[in-house]
Enzyme design. Structure first.
Site, short mmCIF file in Angstrom:
data_model
loop_
_atom_site.label_atom_id
_atom_site.label_comp_id
_atom_site.label_asym_id
_atom_site.label_seq_id
_atom_site.Cartn_x
_atom_site.Cartn_y
_atom_site.Cartn_z
CB THR A 125 -1.02 0.05 1.22
OG1 THR A 125 -1.71 1.42 1.29
CG2 THR A 125 -0.13 -0.27 2.47
CE1 TYR A 150 -3.98 -3.08 5.82
CE2 TYR A 150 -3.51 -0.73 4.72
CZ TYR A 150 -3.78 -2.04 4.62
OH TYR A 150 -3.90 -2.38 3.31
#
Length: 326
Positions: A125, A150
């Site tokens: 990501t 995350y």
């Protein structure tokens, strides 16, 4: 890292069909990956813990990859005879480490056990980089300093893959992908949940929404998937590629575009004050030069097309929650 890599020729489509295993196949990105690889004539095996109708067109293998041993997973991959493995899994909350880190540990261990391991395309990501100064673009050589749990977990996983490439035992690429828009959004995402609310909105009263004062890069999921399909066919190249639209947009602008795609008047969404709890930085803009050079890739879908596709498909796979009356 890139200085150690071998230069490659411009991207050319593969001359023969490949066997492709997509991990996380039932997710909002995984489903598109399965369809895109199959459309190129490849043999796709969709792998996820639980079956979902969106992968009905592909051979499905129920498997908890993170819960498997590396030996078990190696036997599965050997039996399937795949040429490429795409890791499109992700996990939140209690599964943060289990899905994002432990799964990659087991997967890398399995690939090490195979005499001719398949190419790995790992979806990271763009949030792995963490906050960056306003006006700058995220390059592959930007030093990652993530703040959100995350993003930290995804960075650990990406670094494990990059280390395996550096050590010479793995043919792989990490693709750090911006947030996605487009068809079949996750209903828990910001824009997916907003589309659900707009479906049930009263035209007269509209809805109130707290909107982050931020500018972020969003890419159409179909464009992101196109980049992954291209990356699957190139070996021993730069092992890290950023994928985005190349442009930071105001979140309010994006909201207005979704409202327009829904055919609703601009005043349908009324902005309210309040703290925004977000996993994203206030400024995100992706430098996509390497993706263009290495993959011959560029975004094709406009923001308007992405929002229109999102609006037309939201709730197509899962029932939209019933409207709550106060």
């Amino acid at each position: 890292m890139s200085r150690e890599m071998v230069a490659v020729a411009p991207f050319r489509p593969p001359s023969a069909p490949m066997g492709v295993a997509v991990l996380g196949a039932t997710g909002c990105v995984g489903r598109h990956l399965c369809a895109a690889f199959a459309a190129e004539g490849n043999e796709v095996v969709a792998i996820a813990r639980r079956y979902a109708p969106q992968v009905a067109a592909h051979r499905f293998l129920p498997l908890d990859v993170a819960g498997s041993t590396s030996d078990e997973l190696a036997r599965v991959l050997a039996r399937e005879g795949v040429d490429v493995v795409v890791n499109a899994t992700l996990g939140w909350g209690e599964e943060l480490h289990y899905t994002n880190v432990q799964l990659v540990e087991r997967l890398l261990g399995a690939l090490e056990r195979l005499p001719a391991p398949p190419r790995l395309v790992h979806l990271g990501t763009i949030h792995e980089y963490g906050p960056t100064p306003f006006g700058t673009s995220l390059r592959e050589d930007t030093e990652p300093v993530p703040e959100h749990p995350y993003a930290k977990a995804k960075l650990i996983a990406s670094r494990m893959v990059l280390d395996a490439v550096r050590d010479g035992g793995l043919d792989a690429v990490v693709m750090r992908v911006a947030n996605t828009l487009g068809p079949h959004p996750a209903l828990e995402s910001f824009f997916g949940s907003l589309a659900v609310r707009l479906r049930g909105a009263d035209a007269a009263t509209g809805i109130e929404l707290t909107i982050a004062n931020a500018r972020r890069d969003y890419v159409d999921v179909r464009d992101a998937v196109d980049a992954v399909v291209r990356a699957a066919s190139i070996t021993r190249a730069d092992p890290l590629v950023n994928i985005g639209s190349g442009r930071a947009r105001g979140v309010r602008e994006l909201v207005d575009e979704l409202v327009a795609a829904a055919g609703l008047p601009p005043e349908t969404v009324r902005e309210q004050r309040g703290e925004v709890h977000s996993r994203g930085a206030d400024w995100i803009q992706v430098d996509i030069a390497r993706a263009g050079h290495l993959l011959g890739w560029r975004p094709r879908f406009t923001l308007r097309e992405s929002m229109r596709a999102m609006w037309e498909t939201v709730g197509a796979d899962q029932p939209i929650p019933a409207r709550q009356h106060s």
